[in-house]
Design an enzyme around this catalytic site. Structure first.
Site, short mmCIF file in Angstrom:
data_model
loop_
_atom_site.label_atom_id
_atom_site.label_comp_id
_atom_site.label_asym_id
_atom_site.label_seq_id
_atom_site.Cartn_x
_atom_site.Cartn_y
_atom_site.Cartn_z
CG ASP A 100 -8.00 0.72 3.54
OD1 ASP A 100 -8.83 -0.07 3.07
OD2 ASP A 100 -6.77 0.57 3.40
CE LYS B 164 -4.23 -1.80 2.06
NZ LYS B 164 -5.22 -1.69 3.13
#
Ligand code: NAP
Length: 286
Positions: free
Chosen positions: A102, A66
């Site tokens: 997220d 990420k």
């Protein structure tokens, strides 16, 4: 021509994202498919280049890429700029845009499933890894009055707190689980979020060592772990009469937001949730 989407990660076998996105394409009768791709760290740059050369519509990015993936993208947008972390890449005519859905996914879950708004609230976040980081920036942006971190490794929490202070000016207090000031502090909290991997399958009997009897009865306990759907932490919290929220909603809404970024279309939330719930209750022996 069929439009291809996917997820890059390593390991990748246990991802639920193909289930939810493929059911969404099916319900919407879209000519598209979503595939898991195992991408090792040394192949990350080539895999990102392949999004362009193979004309993929976009991909999700998961552990451990990420943060590293940001170096290969053309533009970072929204939360990705603030957190330096990307979980969604959109390919717009060969130009790659990185988003992080997220934190927003967690927020939507808190709002829609628990009716909880972070504005003016006192929040304790367990963990200082990738998920805790996304959660922290979103909670601060949404106006929490107080945010504290508890982490096994104090140094990691302090590093995150320092990055948060540099980027937002917000001062975060850090604890270890053994801190003698922690039990008294718990009584004033509105929300506890577990952003650690403690309790995750297959270690389902474990839970973060928090004295739950010190929490106020009004406190909401949110566990971002979704496998199992009801973790040991949530079971114990319920026994103490506390309200609980599991991690499936965050997983669902980060996916819903990614789908919107890729297609501009509203995906069928209900079908996406159902297919994952069914898999988690029937597909795994918990
Ligand atoms: P990560 O970056 O590896 O961070 C793991 C965190 O858990 C660290 O704070 C670590 O503490 C803590 N931890 C691990 N083992 C521990 C133990 N035995 N005792 C105390 N603390 C421990 O992982 P991540 O990407 O943040 O993911 C964390 C979890 O979030 C995942 O396991 C997954 O269940 C969940 N998750 C949920 C979603 C969702 O959509 N709901 C999405 C992604 C992940 P140290 O710093 O001391 O090592």
């Amino acid at each position: 021509m069929v439009r291809v989407y996917g997820i890059f990660g390593d390991p990748i076998e246990h991802t639920l994202s193909p289930l939810m996105h493929n059911v969404a394409f099916k319900v919407l009768e879209m000519n598209a498919v979503y595939m898991p791709f195992r991408v090792t760290a040394e192949n990350l740059s080539g895999a990102v280049q392949a999004i362009r050369s193979l004309e993929l519509g976009g991909v999700n990015v998961t552990i451990p890429h990420k943060e590293a993936v940001t170096a290969y993208l053309d533009h970072l947008q929204g939360d990705a700029l603030l957190t330096g972390s990307v979980n969604t890449i959109v390919n717009r005519d060969g130009v790659l845009y990185g988003y992080s859905t997220d934190g927003e996914g967690m927020l939507l879950s808190l709002q829609k499933e628990a009716g909880f708004s972070p504005q003016g609230k006192r929040v304790l976040l367990l963990g200082a890894g990738g998920v805790a980081r996304a959660a922290a920036f979103t909670l601060i942006r949404e106006g929490v009055e107080e945010l504290s971190l508890v982490n096994r490794t104090l140094q990691r929490a302090e590093t995150l707190a320092e990055q948060i202070r540099e980027k937002t000016g917000f001062v975060v207090r850090c604890f270890t689980y053994e801190d003698s000031a922690l039990p008294d502090y718990l009584g004033q909290l509105d929300l506890v979020v577990n952003g650690t991997s403690v309790g995750m399958y297959p270690q389902t009997k474990a839970r973060p060592p928090l004295p739950l009897d010190k929490l106020s009865p009004a406190c909401l306990i949110c566990d971002l772990v979704y496998r199992p759907l009801e973790t040991e932490l949530l079971k114990e919290a319920k026994k103490h009469g506390l309200r609980t929220l599991g991690g499936l909603g965050m997983l669902l809404y980060q996916g819903v937001l990614a789908f919107q970024h890729w297609t501009g279309v509203e995906p069928p939330e209900k079908a996406m949730r159902m297919v994952m719930e069914r898999f988690l209750t029937e597909g795994i022996n918990q």
